[in-house]
Design an enzyme around this catalytic site. Structure first.
Site, PDB file in Angstrom:
ATOM      1  N   GLY A  64       0.796  -1.219   0.000  1.00  0.00           N
ATOM      2  CA  GLY A  64       0.000   0.000   0.000  1.00  0.00           C
ATOM      3  C   GLY A  64       0.826   1.265   0.000  1.00  0.00           C
ATOM      4  O   GLY A  64       1.911   1.327   0.571  1.00  0.00           O
ATOM      5  N   CYS A  65       0.312   2.311  -0.669  1.00  0.00           N
ATOM      6  CA  CYS A  65       0.891   3.633  -0.567  1.00  0.00           C
ATOM      7  C   CYS A  65       0.646   4.142   0.842  1.00  0.00           C
ATOM      8  O   CYS A  65      -0.331   3.825   1.479  1.00  0.00           O
ATOM      9  CB  CYS A  65       0.241   4.573  -1.571  1.00  0.00           C
ATOM     10  N   GLY A  66       1.523   4.955   1.364  1.00  0.00           N
ATOM     11  CA  GLY A  66       1.327   5.506   2.691  1.00  0.00           C
ATOM     12  C   GLY A  66       1.466   4.447   3.769  1.00  0.00           C
ATOM     13  O   GLY A  66       0.839   4.524   4.810  1.00  0.00           O
TER      14      GLY A  66
END
Length: 297
Positions: free
Chosen positions: A118-120
């Protein structure tokens, strides 16, 4: 749509505000200096009953809903009524969660931490695959989508005013209500620096207002990995649409759960990866092949 009231016993939430965009000066390829806007990413450290849990990198558009949805999707709480309050203070970059009776077996639930794609910094506590038996999705007979409805969803998102149009570098997610006769209504839209944050925020909004996912479709600009598919399934949403692609594990998980996944969906184009039984295809006319006429010298 009409304004929704929180469910009975819902937690008290602050309404913390922050700047979503920051103006900076850049130097372009022509040697010119000019001002542009970029997303204002910031850390939010979540404390649950004074215990530090995780730091989420977020845009900060709806931080209280983000935290509430994160707790639900990580299965740290089953019902939003377990939470007494969520207080976000941007001066210290923290969200304080107070529960009524604590989180049962919190040590065991947070012991196995998987860093995801996932991003973040998306995280999943525990093994998502062990949760398959707890997911209940509606049958294909009751939860369906027409091709024309899908087109309407995509057109709605094409016209959506967004931070991405102004500054880029964010993901957007939306929840649509599917109506009898093939209509659809955008119920909620949110953007964040990571697609996980955006889907968690929608999960928090659904939980706060007691909204189920059986007659809903979920849209995201991000790719559909296993954890994104699992989160949509935990929200009870059987139909997921992505502007991006689908990973092999995301496809496998959706197939086992009986979910319908659309990827590469933009304008009138899409690929249906799984769950064909929920999809009422209305095929586009085939394009005539392009004939190349050889020219003589």
């Amino acid at each position: 749509m009409t304004a929704l009231l929180p469910v009975a016993g819902a937690p008290r939430l602050t309404a913390a505000q922050c700047e979503l965009l920051r103006e900076i000066t850049i130097l372009d390829e022509y040697g010119e200096r000019r001002s542009i806007h970029i997303p204002a990413e910031r850390p939010l450290t979540v404390f649950i009953d004074k215990r530090e849990l995780v730091t989420l990198m977020t845009l900060g558009a709806c931080p209280e809903l983000l935290v509430l949805g994160y707790l639900r999707n990580q299965r740290l709480i089953e019902r939003v009524q377990e939470v007494e309050s969520i207080t976000v203070d941007w001066d210290v970059g923290a969200a304080a969660v107070r529960t009524h009776a604590g989180v049962s077996e919190i040590e065991a639930k947070t012991a196995q931490r998987v860093v995801t794609t996932g991003c973040g910094q998306g995280t999943v506590f525990g093994d998502a695959m062990t949760q398959l038996d707890t997911v209940r999705l509606p049958s294909a007979a009751t939860a369906r989508i027409r091709q024309s409805t899908l087109h309407r969803m995509l057109e709605t998102m094409r016209q959506q005013d967004s931070i991405h149009r102004k500054a880029g570098s964010v993901h957007g997610c939306a929840l649509f209500g599917l109506q009898p006769g093939g209509g659809c209504e955008k119920l909620y839209f949110v953007e964040d620096v990571g697609r996980h944050n955006a889907i968690d925020t929608i999960a928090g909004w659904m939980g706060l207002h007691g909204i189920g996912g059986a007659d809903k479709a979920f849209y995201t600009t991000g790719r559909l990995t296993s954890e994104m598919v699992m989160k949509a399934a935990q929200m009870g949403v059987p139909i997921v649409v992505s502007r991006n692609g689908v990973t092999a594990m995301g496809h496998e998980l959706a197939t086992r759960l009986g979910m319908t996944l659309f990827g590469r969906a933009a304008n009138r184009h899409f690929l249906c990866y799984s769950g064909f039984e929920r999809f009422d295809s209305e095929p586009e006319p085939q394009r005539a092949p392009v004939r190349v006429v050889a020219q003589s010298d």
